[in-house]
Scaffold this motif. Structure first.
Motif, PDB file in Angstrom:
ATOM      1  N   ALA A 115       0.763  -0.928  -0.240  1.00 28.02           N
ATOM      2  CA  ALA A 115      -0.054   0.355   0.281  1.00 28.02           C
ATOM      3  C   ALA A 115       0.964   1.486  -0.310  1.00 28.02           C
ATOM      4  CB  ALA A 115      -0.924   0.088   1.224  1.00 28.02           C
ATOM      5  N   TRP A 116       1.843   1.112   1.008  1.00 31.62           N
ATOM      6  CA  TRP A 116       2.559   2.282   1.109  1.00 31.62           C
ATOM      7  C   TRP A 116       3.412   2.543  -0.403  1.00 31.62           C
ATOM      8  CZ3 TRP A 116       2.773   6.038   4.296  1.00 31.62           C
ATOM      9  CH2 TRP A 116       2.876   5.897   5.498  1.00 31.62           C
ATOM     10  N   PHE A 117       3.552   1.494  -0.943  1.00 29.29           N
ATOM     11  CA  PHE A 117       4.710   1.688  -2.525  1.00 29.29           C
ATOM     12  C   PHE A 117       3.767   1.935  -3.254  1.00 29.29           C
ATOM     13  CE2 PHE A 117       6.559   0.286  -6.515  1.00 29.29           C
ATOM     14  CZ  PHE A 117       8.010   0.478  -6.047  1.00 29.29           C
ATOM     15  N   ARG A 118       2.580   1.503  -3.419  1.00 27.31           N
ATOM     16  CA  ARG A 118       1.381   2.072  -4.602  1.00 27.31           C
ATOM     17  C   ARG A 118       1.356   3.805  -4.285  1.00 27.31           C
ATOM     18  NH1 ARG A 118      -0.845  -3.464  -4.338  1.00 27.31           N
ATOM     19  NH2 ARG A 118      -1.677  -2.308  -1.978  1.00 27.31           N
ATOM     20  N   LEU A 119       1.006   3.984  -3.095  1.00 35.27           N
ATOM     21  CA  LEU A 119       0.777   5.852  -2.362  1.00 35.27           C
ATOM     22  C   LEU A 119       2.581   6.468  -3.066  1.00 35.27           C
ATOM     23  CD1 LEU A 119      -0.164   7.824  -1.226  1.00 35.27           C
ATOM     24  CD2 LEU A 119       0.817   7.248   0.889  1.00 35.27           C
ATOM     25  N   GLY A 120       3.280   5.886  -2.886  1.00 34.43           N
ATOM     26  CA  GLY A 120       4.717   6.791  -3.397  1.00 34.43           C
ATOM     27  C   GLY A 120       4.016   6.659  -5.013  1.00 34.43           C
ATOM     28  N   LEU A 121       3.957   5.559  -5.812  1.00 38.92           N
ATOM     29  CA  LEU A 121       3.864   5.615  -7.114  1.00 38.92           C
ATOM     30  C   LEU A 121       2.784   6.949  -7.151  1.00 38.92           C
ATOM     31  CD1 LEU A 121       3.993   1.879  -8.041  1.00 38.92           C
ATOM     32  CD2 LEU A 121       5.593   3.751  -8.438  1.00 38.92           C
ATOM     33  N   ALA A 122       1.746   7.016  -6.665  1.00 39.44           N
ATOM     34  CA  ALA A 122       0.853   7.839  -6.982  1.00 39.44           C
ATOM     35  C   ALA A 122       1.500   9.326  -6.549  1.00 39.44           C
ATOM     36  CB  ALA A 122      -0.783   7.749  -6.372  1.00 39.44           C
ATOM     37  N   TYR A 123       1.852   9.545  -5.885  1.00 33.94           N
ATOM     38  CA  TYR A 123       2.635  10.222  -5.640  1.00 33.94           C
ATOM     39  C   TYR A 123       3.509  10.828  -6.365  1.00 33.94           C
ATOM     40  CZ  TYR A 123       1.457  11.931  -0.505  1.00 33.94           C
ATOM     41  OH  TYR A 123       0.635  12.076   0.261  1.00 33.94           O
ATOM     42  N   ASP A 124       4.619   9.969  -7.165  1.00 36.52           N
ATOM     43  CA  ASP A 124       5.405  10.180  -8.185  1.00 36.52           C
ATOM     44  C   ASP A 124       4.596  10.303  -9.980  1.00 36.52           C
ATOM     45  OD1 ASP A 124       8.273  10.025  -9.034  1.00 36.52           O
ATOM     46  OD2 ASP A 124       7.349   8.324 -10.285  1.00 36.52           O
ATOM     47  N   GLY A 125       3.438  10.075  -9.729  1.00 31.76           N
ATOM     48  CA  GLY A 125       3.008  10.355 -10.795  1.00 31.76           C
ATOM     49  C   GLY A 125       2.139  11.933 -11.160  1.00 31.76           C
ATOM     50  N   ALA A 126       2.552  11.578  -9.436  1.00 32.99           N
ATOM     51  CA  ALA A 126       1.500  14.051  -8.960  1.00 32.99           C
ATOM     52  C   ALA A 126       2.941  14.613  -9.701  1.00 32.99           C
ATOM     53  CB  ALA A 126       0.651  13.792  -8.419  1.00 32.99           C
ATOM     54  N   GLY A 127       3.788  14.468  -9.815  1.00 39.19           N
ATOM     55  CA  GLY A 127       5.565  14.836  -8.782  1.00 39.19           C
ATOM     56  C   GLY A 127       5.354  15.210  -8.458  1.00 39.19           C
ATOM     57  N   ASP A 128       5.115  14.887  -7.091  1.00 45.21           N
ATOM     58  CA  ASP A 128       5.398  15.660  -5.954  1.00 45.21           C
ATOM     59  C   ASP A 128       6.332  14.250  -5.173  1.00 45.21           C
ATOM     60  OD1 ASP A 128       5.405  15.573  -3.067  1.00 45.21           O
ATOM     61  OD2 ASP A 128       3.406  16.003  -2.385  1.00 45.21           O
ATOM     62  N   ARG A 129       7.774  14.423  -5.999  1.00 44.50           N
ATOM     63  CA  ARG A 129       9.269  13.564  -5.763  1.00 44.50           C
ATOM     64  C   ARG A 129       8.943  13.899  -4.173  1.00 44.50           C
ATOM     65  NH1 ARG A 129       8.616  12.063 -10.373  1.00 44.50           N
ATOM     66  NH2 ARG A 129       9.889  12.585 -11.853  1.00 44.50           N
ATOM     67  N   ARG A 130       8.609  14.444  -2.931  1.00 37.60           N
ATOM     68  CA  ARG A 130       8.969  14.728  -1.633  1.00 37.60           C
ATOM     69  C   ARG A 130       8.617  13.303  -1.300  1.00 37.60           C
ATOM     70  NH1 ARG A 130       8.240  16.688   2.862  1.00 37.60           N
ATOM     71  NH2 ARG A 130       6.217  17.832   2.019  1.00 37.60           N
ATOM     72  N   ARG A 131       7.511  12.736  -1.098  1.00 46.21           N
ATOM     73  CA  ARG A 131       6.764  12.961  -1.009  1.00 46.21           C
ATOM     74  C   ARG A 131       6.370  11.233  -1.352  1.00 46.21           C
ATOM     75  NH1 ARG A 131       1.379  16.316   0.403  1.00 46.21           N
ATOM     76  NH2 ARG A 131       1.990  17.495   1.552  1.00 46.21           N
ATOM     77  N   ALA A 132       6.725  11.051  -2.606  1.00 44.59           N
ATOM     78  CA  ALA A 132       7.066   9.617  -3.266  1.00 44.59           C
ATOM     79  C   ALA A 132       7.770   9.340  -2.811  1.00 44.59           C
ATOM     80  CB  ALA A 132       7.014   9.717  -5.366  1.00 44.59           C
ATOM     81  N   ARG A 133       9.231   9.813  -2.297  1.00 45.49           N
ATOM     82  CA  ARG A 133      10.257   8.832  -1.596  1.00 45.49           C
ATOM     83  C   ARG A 133      10.236   8.471  -0.158  1.00 45.49           C
ATOM     84  NH1 ARG A 133      15.208   9.488  -4.980  1.00 45.49           N
ATOM     85  NH2 ARG A 133      16.869   9.317  -3.357  1.00 45.49           N
ATOM     86  N   GLN A 134       9.653   9.185   0.495  1.00 51.54           N
ATOM     87  CA  GLN A 134       8.795   9.167   1.605  1.00 51.54           C
ATOM     88  C   GLN A 134       8.774   8.343   2.102  1.00 51.54           C
ATOM     89  OE1 GLN A 134      10.425  10.243   4.880  1.00 51.54           O
ATOM     90  NE2 GLN A 134       9.657   8.476   5.789  1.00 51.54           N
ATOM     91  N   ALA A 135       7.481   8.097   1.135  1.00 54.51           N
ATOM     92  CA  ALA A 135       6.260   6.943   0.849  1.00 54.51           C
ATOM     93  C   ALA A 135       7.042   5.788   0.588  1.00 54.51           C
ATOM     94  CB  ALA A 135       4.738   6.980  -0.164  1.00 54.51           C
ATOM     95  N   VAL A 136       7.854   5.840  -0.895  1.00 55.17           N
ATOM     96  CA  VAL A 136       9.112   4.411  -0.987  1.00 55.17           C
ATOM     97  C   VAL A 136       9.510   4.280   0.239  1.00 55.17           C
ATOM     98  CG1 VAL A 136      10.041   3.344  -2.705  1.00 55.17           C
ATOM     99  CG2 VAL A 136       8.123   5.489  -3.258  1.00 55.17           C
ATOM    100  N   ARG A 137      10.531   4.845   0.989  1.00 58.99           N
ATOM    101  CA  ARG A 137      11.425   4.322   2.292  1.00 58.99           C
ATOM    102  C   ARG A 137      10.216   3.499   2.897  1.00 58.99           C
ATOM    103  NH1 ARG A 137      15.747   6.366   0.777  1.00 58.99           N
ATOM    104  NH2 ARG A 137      16.251   8.960  -0.085  1.00 58.99           N
ATOM    105  N   THR A 138       8.932   4.239   3.585  1.00 57.47           N
ATOM    106  CA  THR A 138       8.390   3.824   4.348  1.00 57.47           C
ATOM    107  C   THR A 138       8.089   2.091   4.213  1.00 57.47           C
ATOM    108  OG1 THR A 138       7.207   5.155   5.114  1.00 57.47           O
ATOM    109  CG2 THR A 138       6.291   4.110   6.135  1.00 57.47           C
ATOM    110  N   ALA A 139       7.795   2.313   2.587  1.00 56.30           N
ATOM    111  CA  ALA A 139       7.594   1.191   1.667  1.00 56.30           C
ATOM    112  C   ALA A 139       8.827  -0.715   1.984  1.00 56.30           C
ATOM    113  CB  ALA A 139       7.103   0.563   0.694  1.00 56.30           C
ATOM    114  N   ILE A 140       9.879  -0.171   1.775  1.00 53.50           N
ATOM    115  CA  ILE A 140      11.216  -0.262   1.757  1.00 53.50           C
ATOM    116  C   ILE A 140      11.475  -1.019   3.694  1.00 53.50           C
ATOM    117  CG2 ILE A 140      13.720  -0.325   1.676  1.00 53.50           C
ATOM    118  CD1 ILE A 140      13.009   1.802  -0.888  1.00 53.50           C
ATOM    119  N   ALA A 141      11.051   0.232   4.471  1.00 55.53           N
ATOM    120  CA  ALA A 141      11.279  -0.239   5.357  1.00 55.53           C
ATOM    121  C   ALA A 141      10.334  -1.654   5.924  1.00 55.53           C
ATOM    122  CB  ALA A 141      11.335   0.710   6.144  1.00 55.53           C
TER     123      ALA A 141
END
Length: 149
Positions: free
Chosen positions: A115-141
């Motif tokens: 769920a966190w990774f998909r949220l990161g992809l949604a942020y990335d698709g919208a151009g919000d790189r900062r939140r995308a990276r944070q969501a993906v970092r959470t997914a990785i952890a």
């Protein structure tokens, strides 16, 4: 694939720069002059910080790609496509309409790395790189913790 090649080239150039700075730092440390030793010690910090930052970014990229491949193999990647403007930027209204779905999925299952990774992809698709990276970092952890448990 071109982004991967660019990342490899930039990483190699940064590693070369780090090596040259470290060499100069050692030469200054061996000069025997108090000012040279002080400058060498200060200069030695830069390669250490640079190497740490390089490792962190490469590790993030590798882990994010691994999770992306895993979701793809599970056929669990988001399938929505956002229209883009002629400039290449995503249509903000369309991207904003997708967020509630992914945010609700994270709120419903805050320990689910998918769920966190998909949220990161949604942020990335919208151009919000900062939140995308944070969501993906959470997914990785979360995935790392699940793998270790």
């Amino acid at each position: 694939m071109s982004a991967r090649i660019l990342a490899i080239v930039m990483s190699a150039l940064l590693a070369l720069y780090i090596a040259f700075v470290a060499q100069r730092a050692v030469l200054l440390l061996m000069s025997g002059e108090p000012v040279g030793i002080a400058m060498g010690a200060a200069l030695l910090v830069l390669p250490l910080v640079g190497a740490w930052a390089l490792w962190r970014e490469l590790s993030f990229g590798a882990n994010a790609a691994r999770l992306g491949r895993r979701l793809e193999s599970e056929s669990d990647l988001p399938d929505e496509e956002i229209d883009v403007r002629p400039s290449g930027r995503p249509d903000r209204a369309e991207a904003d309409a997708l967020f509630p779905r992914y945010r609700e999925a994270v709120e419903a299952a805050p320990k689910d790395w998918r769920a966190w990774f998909r949220l990161g992809l949604a942020y990335d698709g919208a151009g919000d790189r900062r939140r995308a990276r944070q969501a993906v970092r959470t997914a990785i952890a979360l995935e790392r913790a699940a793998r270790g448990a």
